[in-house]
Design a protein around this motif. Structure first.
Motif, PDB file in Angstrom:
ATOM      1  N   ALA A 108      72.880  -8.746 -10.262  1.00 58.63           N
ATOM      2  CA  ALA A 108      72.933  -7.431  -9.624  1.00 58.63           C
ATOM      3  C   ALA A 108      74.296  -6.770  -9.841  1.00 58.63           C
ATOM      4  CB  ALA A 108      72.648  -7.563  -8.139  1.00 58.63           C
ATOM      5  N   GLU A 109      75.334  -7.594  -9.981  1.00 62.63           N
ATOM      6  CA  GLU A 109      76.688  -7.089 -10.191  1.00 62.63           C
ATOM      7  C   GLU A 109      77.131  -7.190 -11.649  1.00 62.63           C
ATOM      8  OE1 GLU A 109      78.623  -5.595  -7.997  1.00 62.63           O
ATOM      9  OE2 GLU A 109      77.057  -5.765  -6.449  1.00 62.63           O
ATOM     10  N   ASN A 110      76.239  -7.671 -12.522  1.00 68.61           N
ATOM     11  CA  ASN A 110      76.555  -7.807 -13.952  1.00 68.61           C
ATOM     12  C   ASN A 110      77.824  -8.619 -14.181  1.00 68.61           C
ATOM     13  OD1 ASN A 110      74.336  -6.212 -14.408  1.00 68.61           O
ATOM     14  ND2 ASN A 110      75.460  -4.442 -15.151  1.00 68.61           N
ATOM     15  N   THR A 111      77.952  -9.710 -13.472  1.00 69.19           N
ATOM     16  CA  THR A 111      79.166 -10.507 -13.540  1.00 69.19           C
ATOM     17  C   THR A 111      78.826 -11.994 -13.613  1.00 69.19           C
ATOM     18  OG1 THR A 111      80.343  -8.830 -12.240  1.00 69.19           O
ATOM     19  CG2 THR A 111      81.385 -10.983 -12.433  1.00 69.19           C
ATOM     20  N   VAL A 112      79.602 -12.706 -14.406  1.00 72.05           N
ATOM     21  CA  VAL A 112      79.507 -14.160 -14.465  1.00 72.05           C
ATOM     22  C   VAL A 112      80.870 -14.718 -14.088  1.00 72.05           C
ATOM     23  CG1 VAL A 112      80.040 -14.238 -16.953  1.00 72.05           C
ATOM     24  CG2 VAL A 112      78.800 -16.131 -15.875  1.00 72.05           C
ATOM     25  N   TYR A 113      80.839 -15.858 -13.444  1.00 69.69           N
ATOM     26  CA  TYR A 113      82.063 -16.470 -12.926  1.00 69.69           C
ATOM     27  C   TYR A 113      82.184 -17.914 -13.431  1.00 69.69           C
ATOM     28  CZ  TYR A 113      81.295 -12.759  -9.495  1.00 69.69           C
ATOM     29  OH  TYR A 113      81.064 -11.554  -8.891  1.00 69.69           O
ATOM     30  N   VAL A 114      83.400 -18.387 -13.450  1.00 72.35           N
ATOM     31  CA  VAL A 114      83.629 -19.817 -13.576  1.00 72.35           C
ATOM     32  C   VAL A 114      84.685 -20.200 -12.546  1.00 72.35           C
ATOM     33  CG1 VAL A 114      85.221 -19.532 -15.546  1.00 72.35           C
ATOM     34  CG2 VAL A 114      84.201 -21.762 -15.064  1.00 72.35           C
ATOM     35  N   GLN A 115      84.291 -21.052 -11.647  1.00 73.15           N
ATOM     36  CA  GLN A 115      85.205 -21.600 -10.651  1.00 73.15           C
ATOM     37  C   GLN A 115      85.799 -22.880 -11.230  1.00 73.15           C
ATOM     38  OE1 GLN A 115      86.165 -20.473  -7.484  1.00 73.15           O
ATOM     39  NE2 GLN A 115      87.600 -22.189  -7.582  1.00 73.15           N
ATOM     40  N   MET A 116      87.106 -22.924 -11.328  1.00 73.40           N
ATOM     41  CA  MET A 116      87.783 -24.050 -11.955  1.00 73.40           C
ATOM     42  C   MET A 116      88.637 -24.754 -10.906  1.00 73.40           C
ATOM     43  SD  MET A 116      88.818 -22.292 -15.593  1.00 73.40           S
ATOM     44  CE  MET A 116      90.106 -21.287 -14.885  1.00 73.40           C
ATOM     45  N   ASN A 117      88.290 -25.981 -10.613  1.00 74.30           N
ATOM     46  CA  ASN A 117      89.003 -26.783  -9.632  1.00 74.30           C
ATOM     47  C   ASN A 117      89.660 -27.980 -10.300  1.00 74.30           C
ATOM     48  OD1 ASN A 117      88.003 -25.073  -7.583  1.00 74.30           O
ATOM     49  ND2 ASN A 117      86.169 -26.356  -7.330  1.00 74.30           N
ATOM     50  N   SER A 118      90.590 -28.586  -9.596  1.00 78.52           N
ATOM     51  CA  SER A 118      91.278 -29.781 -10.105  1.00 78.52           C
ATOM     52  C   SER A 118      91.787 -29.557 -11.526  1.00 78.52           C
ATOM     53  CB  SER A 118      90.333 -30.985 -10.067  1.00 78.52           C
ATOM     54  OG  SER A 118      89.874 -31.227  -8.764  1.00 78.52           O
ATOM     55  N   LEU A 119      92.434 -28.437 -11.721  1.00 75.30           N
ATOM     56  CA  LEU A 119      92.897 -28.078 -13.060  1.00 75.30           C
ATOM     57  C   LEU A 119      93.943 -29.051 -13.583  1.00 75.30           C
ATOM     58  CD1 LEU A 119      92.882 -24.239 -12.593  1.00 75.30           C
ATOM     59  CD2 LEU A 119      91.692 -25.449 -14.416  1.00 75.30           C
ATOM     60  N   LYS A 120      93.886 -29.242 -14.890  1.00 78.67           N
ATOM     61  CA  LYS A 120      94.794 -30.158 -15.572  1.00 78.67           C
ATOM     62  C   LYS A 120      95.579 -29.382 -16.631  1.00 78.67           C
ATOM     63  CE  LYS A 120      91.248 -33.775 -15.261  1.00 78.67           C
ATOM     64  NZ  LYS A 120      90.418 -34.739 -16.047  1.00 78.67           N
ATOM     65  N   PRO A 121      96.731 -29.868 -17.025  1.00 82.65           N
ATOM     66  CA  PRO A 121      97.487 -29.176 -18.082  1.00 82.65           C
ATOM     67  C   PRO A 121      96.669 -28.998 -19.356  1.00 82.65           C
ATOM     68  CG  PRO A 121      98.898 -30.760 -16.989  1.00 82.65           C
ATOM     69  CD  PRO A 121      97.533 -30.961 -16.425  1.00 82.65           C
ATOM     70  N   GLU A 122      95.782 -29.916 -19.653  1.00 80.36           N
ATOM     71  CA  GLU A 122      94.970 -29.787 -20.863  1.00 80.36           C
ATOM     72  C   GLU A 122      93.908 -28.695 -20.758  1.00 80.36           C
ATOM     73  OE1 GLU A 122      95.616 -32.602 -19.131  1.00 80.36           O
ATOM     74  OE2 GLU A 122      93.855 -33.943 -19.113  1.00 80.36           O
ATOM     75  N   ARG A 151      89.518 -18.847 -10.272  1.00 79.83           N
ATOM     76  CA  ARG A 151      88.178 -18.346 -10.546  1.00 79.83           C
ATOM     77  C   ARG A 151      88.286 -17.201 -11.540  1.00 79.83           C
ATOM     78  NH1 ARG A 151      83.375 -15.589  -6.925  1.00 79.83           N
ATOM     79  NH2 ARG A 151      84.779 -13.770  -6.991  1.00 79.83           N
ATOM     80  N   LEU A 152      87.641 -17.383 -12.662  1.00 75.31           N
ATOM     81  CA  LEU A 152      87.578 -16.322 -13.667  1.00 75.31           C
ATOM     82  C   LEU A 152      86.304 -15.515 -13.479  1.00 75.31           C
ATOM     83  CD1 LEU A 152      88.663 -18.272 -16.888  1.00 75.31           C
ATOM     84  CD2 LEU A 152      90.092 -17.239 -15.103  1.00 75.31           C
ATOM     85  N   SER A 153      86.420 -14.231 -13.749  1.00 73.86           N
ATOM     86  CA  SER A 153      85.271 -13.340 -13.706  1.00 73.86           C
ATOM     87  C   SER A 153      85.086 -12.693 -15.063  1.00 73.86           C
ATOM     88  CB  SER A 153      85.474 -12.245 -12.656  1.00 73.86           C
ATOM     89  OG  SER A 153      85.665 -12.787 -11.371  1.00 73.86           O
ATOM     90  N   CYS A 154      83.869 -12.351 -15.355  1.00 70.41           N
ATOM     91  CA  CYS A 154      83.559 -11.634 -16.586  1.00 70.41           C
ATOM     92  C   CYS A 154      82.572 -10.527 -16.218  1.00 70.41           C
ATOM     93  CB  CYS A 154      82.966 -12.575 -17.615  1.00 70.41           C
ATOM     94  SG  CYS A 154      82.343 -11.776 -19.111  1.00 70.41           S
ATOM     95  N   ALA A 155      83.025  -9.302 -16.296  1.00 72.24           N
ATOM     96  CA  ALA A 155      82.190  -8.154 -15.968  1.00 72.24           C
ATOM     97  C   ALA A 155      81.559  -7.602 -17.235  1.00 72.24           C
ATOM     98  CB  ALA A 155      83.020  -7.084 -15.284  1.00 72.24           C
ATOM     99  N   ALA A 156      80.263  -7.364 -17.174  1.00 74.14           N
ATOM    100  CA  ALA A 156      79.522  -6.881 -18.337  1.00 74.14           C
ATOM    101  C   ALA A 156      79.044  -5.457 -18.116  1.00 74.14           C
ATOM    102  CB  ALA A 156      78.335  -7.789 -18.603  1.00 74.14           C
TER     103      ALA A 156
END
Length: 124
Positions: free
Chosen positions: A75-89, A19-24
């Motif tokens: 409210a937390e000024n944050t966006v996320y990306v949940q990444m599942n089933s990751l592949k080498p590409e 899970r990546l986070s991006c705080a603004a």
């Protein structure tokens, strides 16, 4: 001005999750649509997905649809990306970006603010 800082990257085996986070900080976060992009060595920066300013609409590249989920907490000024089933590409530097107005765009040039990126490496 909007400052963006990504975190959460790392090394993961194929099939794993991150899970990546991006705080603004800076201007009103809820005024901005947010996008996630990635860039692999020797390749152009590509759209991964995005979410509207209010969080009600999200879009995904076909390559990640069904595996990645983008969300935001205004409210937390944050966006996320949940990444599942990751592949080498999926290996790339991942960037978050902010676009004034609420509508997501797929073109990098439409985003005025960018984070520094976080490396995601998926081993086979």
């Amino acid at each position: 001005q909007v400052q963006l800082v990504e975190s959460g990257g790392g090394l993961v085996q194929a099939g794993g999750s991150l899970r990546l986070s991006c705080a603004a900080s800076g201007r009103t976060f809820s005024n901005y649509a947010m996008g996630w992009f990635r860039q692999a060595p020797g390749k152009e920066r590509e759209f991964v997905g995005g979410i509207s300013s209010g969080g009600g609409t999200s879009y995904y590249a076909d390559s990640v649809k069904g595996r990645f989920t983008i969300s935001r907490d205004n409210a937390e000024n944050t966006v996320y990306v949940q990444m599942n089933s990751l592949k080498p590409e999926d290996t790339a530097v991942y960037y978050c970006a902010a676009k004034i107005s609420g509508i997501v765009a797929r073109e990098p040039w439409q985003y005025g603010y960018w984070g520094q990126g976080t490396q995601v490496t998926v081993s086979s």
